[in-house]
Design a protein around this motif. Sequence first.
Motif, PDB file in Angstrom:
ATOM      1  N   ASP A 172       1.474   4.147  -8.781  1.00  0.00           N
ATOM      2  CA  ASP A 172       1.039   2.947  -7.952  1.00  0.00           C
ATOM      3  C   ASP A 172       1.852   1.844  -8.697  1.00  0.00           C
ATOM      4  OD1 ASP A 172      -0.356   4.208  -5.967  1.00  0.00           O
ATOM      5  OD2 ASP A 172      -2.354   3.943  -6.982  1.00  0.00           O
TER       6      ASP A 172
ATOM      7  N   ASN B 207      -3.672   2.638   5.729  1.00  0.00           N
ATOM      8  CA  ASN B 207      -2.774   1.992   4.669  1.00  0.00           C
ATOM      9  C   ASN B 207      -1.610   1.202   5.378  1.00  0.00           C
ATOM     10  OD1 ASN B 207      -3.362   2.669   1.837  1.00  0.00           O
ATOM     11  ND2 ASN B 207      -3.796   4.714   2.790  1.00  0.00           N
TER      12      ASN B 207
ATOM     13  N   ILE C 200       2.443  -1.385  -6.236  1.00  0.00           N
ATOM     14  CA  ILE C 200       1.398  -1.115  -5.311  1.00  0.00           C
ATOM     15  C   ILE C 200       0.245  -2.402  -5.638  1.00  0.00           C
ATOM     16  CG2 ILE C 200      -0.581   0.259  -4.186  1.00  0.00           C
ATOM     17  CD1 ILE C 200       2.371   0.955  -3.335  1.00  0.00           C
TER      18      ILE C 200
ATOM     19  N   THR D 269       0.966  -1.173  -0.046  1.00  0.00           N
ATOM     20  CA  THR D 269       0.132   0.091  -0.039  1.00  0.00           C
ATOM     21  C   THR D 269       0.919   1.172  -0.139  1.00  0.00           C
ATOM     22  OG1 THR D 269      -0.168   0.026   2.426  1.00  0.00           O
ATOM     23  CG2 THR D 269      -1.861  -1.282   1.150  1.00  0.00           C
ATOM     24  N   ARG D 270       0.125   2.234  -0.116  1.00  0.00           N
ATOM     25  CA  ARG D 270       0.996   3.612   0.065  1.00  0.00           C
ATOM     26  C   ARG D 270      -0.097   4.773   0.513  1.00  0.00           C
ATOM     27  NH1 ARG D 270      -3.122   4.580  -1.537  1.00  0.00           N
ATOM     28  NH2 ARG D 270      -3.752   5.748  -3.411  1.00  0.00           N
TER      29      ARG D 270
ATOM     30  N   SER E 170      -4.711  -0.026  -3.892  1.00  0.00           N
ATOM     31  CA  SER E 170      -4.601   1.480  -3.913  1.00  0.00           C
ATOM     32  C   SER E 170      -5.933   1.980  -3.352  1.00  0.00           C
ATOM     33  CB  SER E 170      -4.473   2.047  -5.424  1.00  0.00           C
ATOM     34  OG  SER E 170      -4.455   3.611  -5.504  1.00  0.00           O
TER      35      SER E 170
ATOM     36  N   GLU F 171       5.499   1.335  -8.299  1.00  0.00           N
ATOM     37  CA  GLU F 171       5.975   0.857  -6.897  1.00  0.00           C
ATOM     38  C   GLU F 171       5.333  -0.533  -6.670  1.00  0.00           C
ATOM     39  OE1 GLU F 171       4.925   4.066  -4.082  1.00  0.00           O
ATOM     40  OE2 GLU F 171       5.677   5.340  -5.636  1.00  0.00           O
TER      41      GLU F 171
ATOM     42  N   CYS G  36       4.341  -0.528   3.214  1.00  0.00           N
ATOM     43  CA  CYS G  36       3.356   0.582   2.787  1.00  0.00           C
ATOM     44  C   CYS G  36       4.448   1.760   2.439  1.00  0.00           C
ATOM     45  CB  CYS G  36       2.792   1.296   4.064  1.00  0.00           C
ATOM     46  SG  CYS G  36       1.441   2.584   3.617  1.00  0.00           S
TER      47      CYS G  36
END
Length: 549
Positions: A216, A48, A221, A27-28, A224, A219, A59
């Motif tokens: 996203d 997150n 992810i 996650t971020r 999102s 990275e 994260c």
Amino acid sequence: EVRESKNFIEQAVEADLASGRFEGVFTRFPPEPNGYLHIGHAKSICLNFGLAKTYGGTCNLRFDDTNPVKEDVEYVESIMEDIRWLGFEWDSLHYASDYFDQLYTWAEKLITEGHAYICDLSAEETREYRGSLTAPGRNSPHRDRSVEENLKLFRGMRDGEYPDGARTLRAKIDMASPNINMRDPVMYRILRATHHRTADKWCIYPTYDWTHGQSDSIEGISFSICTLEFENHRPLYNWYCEKLGIHNPRQIEFAKLKLSTLMMGKRHMLRMVKEGFVSGWDDPRMPTIRGYRRRGYTPESLRSFCADIGIAKFPGTIDVVRLENAVRDHLNEAASRRMAVLDPLKLTITNWPDGHVEMTEATNNPQDPSSGSRQLAFSGSMWIEQEDFREEAPRKFFRLKKGGAVRLRAGYIVDCHDVVKDADGKVVEVLCTYDPESKSGEDTSGRKVKGTIHWVDATHSKEVEVRLYDRLFTVEDPSVCEEGQTFVDHLNPDSLTVIKAHVEPELAEAPIGERVQFERLGYFIVDQDSTPNTRVFNRIVTLRDTWGK
Ligand code: ATP
Ligand code: MG
Ligand code: MG
């Protein structure tokens, strides 16, 4: 904390892990560095970082810095500090601006494959051509430019050949889509502004939609998570990932946190700061994370509040009392008890031996036996609260009245036999006798009294400044206004009262940031405005919810 059932995001996550769609929970937290974080952001941070922790994932912190006009390093730094104060640490730190080169390359790819074109409509014309919820949009007259022409114009945009706003790059999707976000959305705009990281390297900037999903994706992810207003952007998020053929994260939306009596949009908070309704972003009445921090809220209490309220799929308002209760609950466990008198009335013990001073023992925190006790000097000359004395009082008044008795906490039982009044007939001193057999902890008097009140010793106490903070707004929803009014018309004129108080001597040297309970009054923290000569205490919260009572 153990919860019985999983929330809808956890359910989605577990389904995708079970089906093998994703291999882990990545996650971020993606703030735009255009202001200070507020309690709503704390919710998103807990969510997150919390998901990553629960499922053994990671994260990231990513600054969504695509709008150079509003952004600043000042905000970048404060955001990092606030996240750490809340108790979280990101696995890696990113900036959307780090991806500007990649995004540019991907934009040329979409152009080459016929999925994007240069449009010369002005911002206003673009809006007009876009249509509305009830009317389909119209194709731009520039929609059918050749790939070669589009590439040439796009490079010209990048190289600064056209003025700001002259052209845009748009995705070629569907001007008749029922979803307005799919009606050939803008990907790039020409804007000569100095960016806080890329300086003047670029004079075209990518839009949020053309940046977020790909950032996203880069990275890795998997989930999102964003708020509900992006639900209608999800098809576009997926369209970009699909057309580029890149990893496609799953966007999941939840309802923004809204709390009664607060105004937390950046725009509104900025107005309160700019127009001086508060002393700054960290004013203890502000709904910013640094406001709560200075007010004396603990990171634990903000985290437990966020966990406690859960995740909602639909908008709703949470009662701010739940947030106040979270800090009460934590400080009830964690804060030492001390005595302070905010509105002093003199109490003199007339049978106290002249010049005699003795020590009494007071428990630091009944909730925490390991916190021990302290010694307080007792000299027969005390301060008590005005509120705790009535010359004449109803039967149910269990504090001190003339002819009545009360226990002084950690001290003796006293009997009031007389008062001293000033010229206006106001009681200025209460005269009592003490019962020498009744000392707390060694009471052999056999007497029972109904009330116990707090006090400080008049000859040993110290004076401090106390800032009594209350709610900033007087109504449930300050955004609801009569015609001609704005939310500032709902400001509480009594949200800050500054007084002098008498406290136990050690409190006059308490370190900045120390939190205590003033017995029977509330929780307080030593403010950064304290000087070696004057301690300043902020009231964090009263002991019970007394608002409007
Ligand atoms: P605001 O204008 O209120 O400051 P924002 O959404 O513009 O909010 P961002 O910096 O873009 O602020 O937000 C970073 C993250 O925090 C986003 O994922 C956003 O959805 C989330 N967020 C913002 N406000 C809230 C809120 N009230 N409740 C929960 N999450 C929020
Ligand atoms: Mg935003
Ligand atoms: Mg915003």
